[in-house]
Design a protein around this motif. Structure first.
Motif, PDB file in Angstrom:
ATOM      1  N   GLU A  78       0.666  -1.244   0.132  1.00 35.25           N
ATOM      2  CA  GLU A  78      -0.092   0.144   0.133  1.00 35.25           C
ATOM      3  C   GLU A  78       0.903   1.035  -0.050  1.00 35.25           C
ATOM      4  N   ALA A  79       1.870   1.182   0.838  1.00 37.38           N
ATOM      5  CA  ALA A  79       2.836   2.478   0.886  1.00 37.38           C
ATOM      6  C   ALA A  79       3.506   2.711  -0.269  1.00 37.38           C
ATOM      7  N   VAL A  80       3.986   1.631  -1.051  1.00 37.46           N
ATOM      8  CA  VAL A  80       4.791   1.837  -2.454  1.00 37.46           C
ATOM      9  C   VAL A  80       3.835   2.172  -3.475  1.00 37.46           C
ATOM     10  N   THR A  81       2.549   1.457  -3.332  1.00 34.91           N
ATOM     11  CA  THR A  81       1.652   1.874  -4.575  1.00 34.91           C
ATOM     12  C   THR A  81       0.920   3.096  -4.358  1.00 34.91           C
ATOM     13  N   LYS A  82       0.862   3.621  -3.401  1.00 31.68           N
ATOM     14  CA  LYS A  82       0.359   4.996  -3.236  1.00 31.68           C
ATOM     15  C   LYS A  82       1.234   6.111  -4.041  1.00 31.68           C
ATOM     16  N   VAL A  83       2.614   5.932  -3.785  1.00 25.98           N
ATOM     17  CA  VAL A  83       3.427   6.822  -4.474  1.00 25.98           C
ATOM     18  C   VAL A  83       3.782   6.541  -5.877  1.00 25.98           C
ATOM     19  N   ILE A  84       3.656   5.217  -6.423  1.00 24.93           N
ATOM     20  CA  ILE A  84       3.792   4.673  -7.528  1.00 24.93           C
ATOM     21  C   ILE A  84       2.367   5.457  -8.451  1.00 24.93           C
ATOM     22  N   GLN A  85       1.060   5.513  -7.932  1.00 23.78           N
ATOM     23  CA  GLN A  85       0.188   6.200  -8.535  1.00 23.78           C
ATOM     24  C   GLN A  85       0.113   7.636  -8.757  1.00 23.78           C
ATOM     25  N   ARG A  86       0.710   8.239  -7.856  1.00 23.84           N
ATOM     26  CA  ARG A  86       1.079   9.689  -7.998  1.00 23.84           C
ATOM     27  C   ARG A  86       2.061   9.716  -9.158  1.00 23.84           C
ATOM     28  N   LEU A  87       3.088   8.859  -8.982  1.00 24.85           N
ATOM     29  CA  LEU A  87       4.095   9.234  -9.929  1.00 24.85           C
ATOM     30  C   LEU A  87       3.498   8.907 -11.450  1.00 24.85           C
ATOM     31  N   ARG A  88       2.789   8.039 -11.710  1.00 25.46           N
ATOM     32  CA  ARG A  88       2.327   7.850 -13.016  1.00 25.46           C
ATOM     33  C   ARG A  88       1.519   8.861 -13.669  1.00 25.46           C
ATOM     34  N   VAL A  89       1.130   9.827 -12.777  1.00 29.27           N
ATOM     35  CA  VAL A  89       0.512  11.305 -13.289  1.00 29.27           C
ATOM     36  C   VAL A  89       1.359  12.418 -12.898  1.00 29.27           C
ATOM     37  N   ALA A  90       2.338  12.283 -12.754  1.00 35.09           N
ATOM     38  CA  ALA A  90       3.325  13.491 -12.363  1.00 35.09           C
ATOM     39  C   ALA A  90       3.370  14.387 -13.491  1.00 35.09           C
ATOM     40  N   GLU A  93       6.917  19.311 -13.268  1.00 33.12           N
ATOM     41  CA  GLU A  93       7.589  19.904 -12.185  1.00 33.12           C
ATOM     42  C   GLU A  93       7.713  19.067 -11.021  1.00 33.12           C
ATOM     43  N   ALA A  94       6.770  18.134 -10.736  1.00 39.08           N
ATOM     44  CA  ALA A  94       6.684  17.303  -9.700  1.00 39.08           C
ATOM     45  C   ALA A  94       7.392  16.011  -9.843  1.00 39.08           C
ATOM     46  N   PHE A  95       7.881  15.468 -11.140  1.00 37.62           N
ATOM     47  CA  PHE A  95       8.382  14.270 -11.262  1.00 37.62           C
ATOM     48  C   PHE A  95       9.748  14.131 -10.542  1.00 37.62           C
ATOM     49  N   GLU A  96      10.496  14.819 -10.229  1.00 35.04           N
ATOM     50  CA  GLU A  96      11.801  14.524  -9.680  1.00 35.04           C
ATOM     51  C   GLU A  96      11.657  14.218  -8.329  1.00 35.04           C
ATOM     52  N   ALA A  97      10.821  14.976  -7.779  1.00 39.08           N
ATOM     53  CA  ALA A  97      10.416  14.889  -6.160  1.00 39.08           C
ATOM     54  C   ALA A  97       9.700  13.699  -5.897  1.00 39.08           C
ATOM     55  N   LEU A  98       8.620  13.284  -6.996  1.00 37.36           N
ATOM     56  CA  LEU A  98       7.931  12.078  -6.572  1.00 37.36           C
ATOM     57  C   LEU A  98       9.015  10.806  -6.915  1.00 37.36           C
ATOM     58  N   ARG A  99      10.090  10.889  -7.763  1.00 37.25           N
ATOM     59  CA  ARG A  99      10.850   9.765  -8.014  1.00 37.25           C
ATOM     60  C   ARG A  99      11.713   9.723  -6.588  1.00 37.25           C
ATOM     61  N   LYS A 100      12.222  10.652  -6.114  1.00 32.63           N
ATOM     62  CA  LYS A 100      12.957  10.668  -4.897  1.00 32.63           C
ATOM     63  C   LYS A 100      12.018  10.135  -3.847  1.00 32.63           C
ATOM     64  N   GLU A 101      10.823  10.520  -3.597  1.00 31.37           N
ATOM     65  CA  GLU A 101       9.964   9.960  -2.567  1.00 31.37           C
ATOM     66  C   GLU A 101       9.867   8.577  -2.708  1.00 31.37           C
ATOM     67  N   ASP A 129       9.602   4.509 -15.665  1.00 33.02           N
ATOM     68  CA  ASP A 129       9.698   4.635 -17.092  1.00 33.02           C
ATOM     69  C   ASP A 129       8.644   5.309 -17.664  1.00 33.02           C
ATOM     70  N   ALA A 130       7.293   4.760 -17.123  1.00 38.33           N
ATOM     71  CA  ALA A 130       5.976   5.414 -17.839  1.00 38.33           C
ATOM     72  C   ALA A 130       5.795   6.728 -17.530  1.00 38.33           C
ATOM     73  N   ALA A 131       6.416   7.152 -16.261  1.00 37.59           N
ATOM     74  CA  ALA A 131       6.226   8.584 -15.760  1.00 37.59           C
ATOM     75  C   ALA A 131       7.108   9.448 -16.750  1.00 37.59           C
ATOM     76  N   LYS A 132       8.474   8.861 -17.285  1.00 35.23           N
ATOM     77  CA  LYS A 132       9.333   9.601 -17.967  1.00 35.23           C
ATOM     78  C   LYS A 132       8.553   9.884 -19.194  1.00 35.23           C
ATOM     79  N   ARG A 133       8.068   8.757 -19.950  1.00 34.36           N
ATOM     80  CA  ARG A 133       7.327   9.106 -21.106  1.00 34.36           C
ATOM     81  C   ARG A 133       6.511  10.011 -21.051  1.00 34.36           C
ATOM     82  N   SER A 134       5.530  10.016 -19.857  1.00 36.53           N
ATOM     83  CA  SER A 134       4.142  11.090 -19.851  1.00 36.53           C
ATOM     84  C   SER A 134       4.902  12.174 -19.720  1.00 36.53           C
ATOM     85  N   VAL A 135       5.891  12.617 -18.909  1.00 36.12           N
ATOM     86  CA  VAL A 135       6.466  13.738 -18.699  1.00 36.12           C
ATOM     87  C   VAL A 135       7.125  14.546 -20.093  1.00 36.12           C
TER      88      VAL A 135
END
Length: 280
Positions: A78-90, A93-101, A129-135
């Protein structure tokens, strides 16, 4: 004699005592063996009675441990999935911070993930990888939107400039007949002087000459300003008007050349009238 009898009795008593001791020893050994057998039977009976209970307790403990591990794995997921879900729609501006989190959460939770470790690592890598493509797609869309906006702004500036140019050319075109009429009216008194139809004195002639001088100066300034505008802004005029209106460049060149000629003709008339006023 009597001593022999006494010795024999003593020996009998000793033999009886030894027999009694042997009997007691055998009795104690028998009692011990019975006690041991009773203890063994008791232990066997207790083992038979307690065996199923021990097995049940052991099974229950194993089930509780498995449930604890499952609950812990669920919390980790649950803890990992929450961050992954936010990262997918990053956003970019927010991508680097979410990847670090996500990296911090993985460092803290993976040691507790057990068999989920490999799966969570793979999901995290795919999400990054998906977040990078989206960004990158978002950046490309923003770039195209900015380019489109800039093109629209340039188009608007061109249109505004075209309106200003058209108004200026219209004003210059209208200036020619207006100023020509002023010259005609200023020249009328001089024509009467030349035809000897008027007996004007010197003061009146000087006044007529002054009116002609003012008119010629006004026309001269207007012509100079008009010609300067057409020369300095000529390239821009020839770029803007055909691009924003239905005017063709060839037709525009003819119109501008004609306007320049009219202005120069007007200036020549003004100079001639000024000379005529001086001679009068």
């Amino acid at each position: 004699g009597p001593q022999g009898v006494a010795v024999q009795q003593l020996m009998q008593m000793q033999a009886m005592a030894m027999q009694q001791q042997q009997h007691q020893a055998m009795l104690m050994m028998h009692q011990h063996q019975q006690a041991m057998q009773h203890w063994q039977v008791s232990q066997q009976w207790q083992a038979m009675q307690q065996g199923p209970m021990h097995q049940e307790l052991a099974l229950r403990g194993q089930q509780e441990e498995e449930q604890r591990k499952e609950e812990q794995a669920g919390r980790v997921r649950e803890a990992v999935t929450k961050v992954i879900q936010r990262l997918r729609v990053a956003t970019p501006e927010a991508f680097e911070a979410l990847r670090k989190e996500l990296g911090e959460v993985l460092s803290a939770e993976l040691p507790k993930s057990g068999d989920l470790r490999r799966e969570l690592m793979q999901e995290s890598e795919k999400a990054i990888d998906a977040a990078k493509r989206s960004v990158n797609q978002i950046k490309e869309v923003r770039k195209k939107q900015a380019q489109q906006l800039e093109m629209e702004r340039m188009k608007l500036r061109m249109q505004e400039k075209a309106v200003a140019i058209a108004e200026r050319i219209k004003a210059l075109t209208a200036l020619v007949p207006i100023q020509a009429e002023k010259l005609r009216l200023a020249a009328l008194p001089l024509e009467r002087v030349e035809s000897s139809e008027s007996d004007m004195n010197d003061a009146e002639l000087e006044k007529i000459a002054e009116v002609v001088e003012v008119a010629c100066d006004e026309i001269g300034r207007a012509v100079v300003d008009g010609l300067a505008y057409l020369n300095v802004q000529g390239i821009e005029i020839r770029m803007v008007l055909p691009a924003t209106t239905s005017i063709k460049l060839a037709d525009l060149n003819v119109s501008l050349a004609t306007l320049e000629q009219h202005l120069m003709n007007l200036n020549a008339l003004a100079c001639a009238l000024r000379l005529k006023a001086l001679l009068a």
